[in-house]
Scaffold this motif. Structure first.
Motif, PDB file in Angstrom:
ATOM      1  N   UNK A 148     122.422 -28.624  73.601  1.00 58.89           N
ATOM      2  CA  UNK A 148     123.364 -28.206  74.635  1.00 58.89           C
ATOM      3  C   UNK A 148     122.707 -28.406  76.001  1.00 58.89           C
ATOM      4  N   UNK A 149     123.397 -29.135  76.880  1.00 60.81           N
ATOM      5  CA  UNK A 149     122.819 -29.431  78.195  1.00 60.81           C
ATOM      6  C   UNK A 149     123.109 -28.328  79.211  1.00 60.81           C
ATOM      7  N   UNK A 150     124.290 -27.721  79.106  1.00 58.24           N
ATOM      8  CA  UNK A 150     124.646 -26.665  80.055  1.00 58.24           C
ATOM      9  C   UNK A 150     125.507 -25.627  79.358  1.00 58.24           C
ATOM     10  N   UNK A 151     125.632 -24.458  79.992  1.00 60.95           N
ATOM     11  CA  UNK A 151     126.400 -23.355  79.437  1.00 60.95           C
ATOM     12  C   UNK A 151     127.866 -23.732  79.221  1.00 60.95           C
ATOM     13  N   UNK A 152     128.371 -24.661  80.034  1.00 60.49           N
ATOM     14  CA  UNK A 152     129.777 -25.080  79.933  1.00 60.49           C
ATOM     15  C   UNK A 152     130.087 -25.744  78.588  1.00 60.49           C
ATOM     16  N   UNK A 153     129.058 -26.194  77.890  1.00 59.09           N
ATOM     17  CA  UNK A 153     129.266 -26.884  76.617  1.00 59.09           C
ATOM     18  C   UNK A 153     129.247 -25.939  75.412  1.00 59.09           C
ATOM     19  N   UNK A 154     129.157 -24.638  75.653  1.00 57.23           N
ATOM     20  CA  UNK A 154     128.952 -23.675  74.558  1.00 57.23           C
ATOM     21  C   UNK A 154     130.067 -23.699  73.521  1.00 57.23           C
ATOM     22  N   UNK A 155     131.324 -23.743  73.986  1.00 54.56           N
ATOM     23  CA  UNK A 155     132.452 -23.756  73.045  1.00 54.56           C
ATOM     24  C   UNK A 155     132.407 -24.998  72.166  1.00 54.56           C
ATOM     25  N   UNK A 156     132.215 -26.159  72.785  1.00 50.83           N
ATOM     26  CA  UNK A 156     132.192 -27.411  72.017  1.00 50.83           C
ATOM     27  C   UNK A 156     130.992 -27.470  71.085  1.00 50.83           C
ATOM     28  N   UNK A 157     129.874 -26.854  71.502  1.00 48.12           N
ATOM     29  CA  UNK A 157     128.693 -26.813  70.630  1.00 48.12           C
ATOM     30  C   UNK A 157     128.995 -26.001  69.373  1.00 48.12           C
ATOM     31  N   UNK A 158     129.676 -24.866  69.548  1.00 49.24           N
ATOM     32  CA  UNK A 158     130.068 -24.049  68.398  1.00 49.24           C
ATOM     33  C   UNK A 158     131.003 -24.798  67.469  1.00 49.24           C
ATOM     34  N   UNK A 159     131.943 -25.509  68.077  1.00 51.04           N
ATOM     35  CA  UNK A 159     132.905 -26.288  67.298  1.00 51.04           C
ATOM     36  C   UNK A 159     132.195 -27.389  66.492  1.00 51.04           C
ATOM     37  N   UNK A 160     131.277 -28.087  67.155  1.00 51.24           N
ATOM     38  CA  UNK A 160     130.527 -29.172  66.509  1.00 51.24           C
ATOM     39  C   UNK A 160     129.688 -28.642  65.350  1.00 51.24           C
ATOM     40  N   UNK A 161     129.023 -27.504  65.575  1.00 52.85           N
ATOM     41  CA  UNK A 161     128.199 -26.885  64.538  1.00 52.85           C
ATOM     42  C   UNK A 161     129.056 -26.530  63.318  1.00 52.85           C
ATOM     43  N   UNK A 162     130.194 -25.900  63.577  1.00 51.68           N
ATOM     44  CA  UNK A 162     131.076 -25.468  62.486  1.00 51.68           C
ATOM     45  C   UNK A 162     131.605 -26.659  61.693  1.00 51.68           C
ATOM     46  N   UNK A 163     131.986 -27.725  62.387  1.00 50.91           N
ATOM     47  CA  UNK A 163     132.518 -28.910  61.693  1.00 50.91           C
ATOM     48  C   UNK A 163     131.475 -29.527  60.774  1.00 50.91           C
ATOM     49  N   UNK A 164     130.213 -29.535  61.235  1.00 53.83           N
ATOM     50  CA  UNK A 164     129.159 -30.147  60.420  1.00 53.83           C
ATOM     51  C   UNK A 164     128.799 -29.292  59.209  1.00 53.83           C
ATOM     52  N   UNK A 165     129.055 -27.998  59.282  1.00 57.74           N
ATOM     53  CA  UNK A 165     128.733 -27.107  58.165  1.00 57.74           C
ATOM     54  C   UNK A 165     129.931 -26.863  57.248  1.00 57.74           C
ATOM     55  N   UNK A 166     131.115 -27.211  57.709  1.00 53.85           N
ATOM     56  CA  UNK A 166     132.341 -26.872  56.980  1.00 53.85           C
ATOM     57  C   UNK A 166     132.395 -27.544  55.604  1.00 53.85           C
ATOM     58  N   UNK A 167     132.854 -26.767  54.629  1.00 53.26           N
ATOM     59  CA  UNK A 167     133.020 -27.255  53.254  1.00 53.26           C
ATOM     60  C   UNK A 167     133.861 -26.222  52.513  1.00 53.26           C
ATOM     61  N   UNK A 168     134.523 -26.652  51.451  1.00 55.72           N
ATOM     62  CA  UNK A 168     135.371 -25.731  50.689  1.00 55.72           C
ATOM     63  C   UNK A 168     134.595 -24.552  50.115  1.00 55.72           C
ATOM     64  N   UNK A 169     133.296 -24.787  49.799  1.00 53.92           N
ATOM     65  CA  UNK A 169     132.521 -23.708  49.176  1.00 53.92           C
ATOM     66  C   UNK A 169     131.568 -23.018  50.162  1.00 53.92           C
ATOM     67  N   UNK A 170     131.814 -23.194  51.493  1.00 50.32           N
ATOM     68  CA  UNK A 170     130.985 -22.512  52.497  1.00 50.32           C
ATOM     69  C   UNK A 170     131.196 -21.006  52.398  1.00 50.32           C
ATOM     70  N   UNK A 171     130.092 -20.280  52.241  1.00 46.40           N
ATOM     71  CA  UNK A 171     130.164 -18.824  52.060  1.00 46.40           C
ATOM     72  C   UNK A 171     129.863 -18.067  53.352  1.00 46.40           C
TER      73      UNK A 171
END
Length: 375
Positions: free
Chosen positions: A92-115
């Protein structure tokens, strides 16, 4: 699940990690900012356990069992036997990117069996509330817990560990997959509100400019009196309770920095215009009881069978409790019994639902507990 735990010191850390007997697939590290050989230590752990995922962050105090330390590392080696996991790092380069960083993280971890997701973030360059909103926008019904890295009470620089990378301006997420993992979580405070409700009349994200039409910093300083000269650290003793609307559970917001020129206050999470805030102060007994309530809630899910408890408590609580700080960890131990391993750290923000079936939030000034066990 097999576990081993160590509190590492600068002059004895090599000897301690040589005593790890299990074959860990995860190593959690909560590291003092003043622990000099952190890069060498992580390199040694990667060499000794090439298959292990290593994650963690800097702290405002390390929790290992019921001990609260500085200048140490709280290491927990975890051997999951029935659960898959995956580590993701986002820059993350700046605080303004926080929402998109969270979104990106979640997409990369997402799976049907994510607990469950365990998240550690830079504590000074990330808007924690927007990070959580980004995570929830992709995974609205997945449980998420974690915290923002600390830097004692200095607020200069924090770091996050993702395998060999030790740096600021990164966020890491560890996804757990499958039905064999039982997770519990809770977040409780114990602070008392006082004074009148103030309306937020001007703000932008996590920067507060005006309350009731008055300059926010000037008004806040008038509350603090002589303690105002020690801002921003003295602000940890007087957080704000915030409600966006009257039906919401209030969340607590802690100051990160002040701007004399703008007469503004920057918080660890958002302070939306139109919300109402009240000043808060500490009562030591109520803080300790808050930690106890958090333990009761977190362990209601696992029925006291939890194997590991990760405690993330706010630096502000530590400053208030002072030499009594270990009492809030000890009351957790008394509540959960002797079998469960305890690790954790003092943070710049806590990420968790209030309790089961609640939405995930960014908190300040809470004791947040995550419990893990394999069934």
């Amino acid at each position: 699940m097999k576990l081993e735990q160590f509190s590492l010191l600068e002059n004895t850390w090599r000897e301690a990690i040589s005593q790890i007997e299990i074959s860990p697939n995860i190593i959690l590290l909560f590291v003092s900012p003043s622990f000099v050989p952190k890069h060498v230590m992580v390199a040694e752990l990667m060499k000794k356990f090439p298959g292990a995922t290593i994650m963690g962050c800097s702290t405002a105090g390390e929790i290992s069992d019921t001990l609260v330390s500085d200048k140490s590392v709280s290491l927990t080696a975890i051997q999951l036997e029935k659960t898959e996991h995956k580590l993701v790092k986002v820059d993350i380069k700046s605080m303004d990117e926080s929402f998109m960083a969270g979104k990106k993280l979640a997409k990369q971890l997402n799976s049907n069996d994510l607990k469950h997701i365990l998240v550690f973030s830079d504590g000074l360059n990330v808007n924690g509330a927007n990070l959580v909103s980004g995570l929830k926008s992709v995974l609205p019904s997945t449980s998420i817990t974690g915290g923002l890295a600390g830097d004692c009470a200095n607020f200069n620089e924090t770091f996050v560990i993702s395998n060999s990378s030790i740096a600021d301006k990164i966020i890491v997420g560890l996804g757990f997959y499958g039905d064999q993992l039982k997770i519990g979580y809770s977040s409780k405070g114990g602070w008392d509100s006082f004074g009148i409700d103030r309306l937020v009349t001007k703000s932008k994200n996590n920067v507060l400019f005006e309350l009731d039409g008055l300059p926010a910093l000037e008004l806040y300083k008038s509350f603090l009196g002589a303690k105002a000269k020690n801002l921003p650290s003295s602000g940890l003793l007087f957080p704000l309770s915030m409600r966006v609307n009257e039906h919401d559970s209030p969340v607590v917001r802690t100051i990160l920095s002040v701007d004399e020129k703008e007469q503004s206050l920057t918080f660890a999470g958002n302070i939306p215009e139109g919300s109402h805030v009240r000043l808060m102060k500490a009562n030591v007994d109520r803080l300790i009881n808050g930690a106890k309530d958090s333990a009761i809630n977190a362990f209601s899910t696992t029925k006291k069978n939890a194997e590991l408890a990760i405690l993330i408590s706010c630096v502000g609580r530590r400053l208030v409790l002072k030499q009594l700080v270990e009492e809030e960890v000890e009351v957790v131990r008394e509540t959960i019994g002797k079998k469960t391993k305890i690790t954790g750290f003092y943070s710049y923000g806590e990420i968790a639902p209030f309790e089961e079936f609640s939405p995930c939030e960014l908190h300040n000034q809470t004791m947040t507990i995550t419990t893990l066990s394999e069934v």
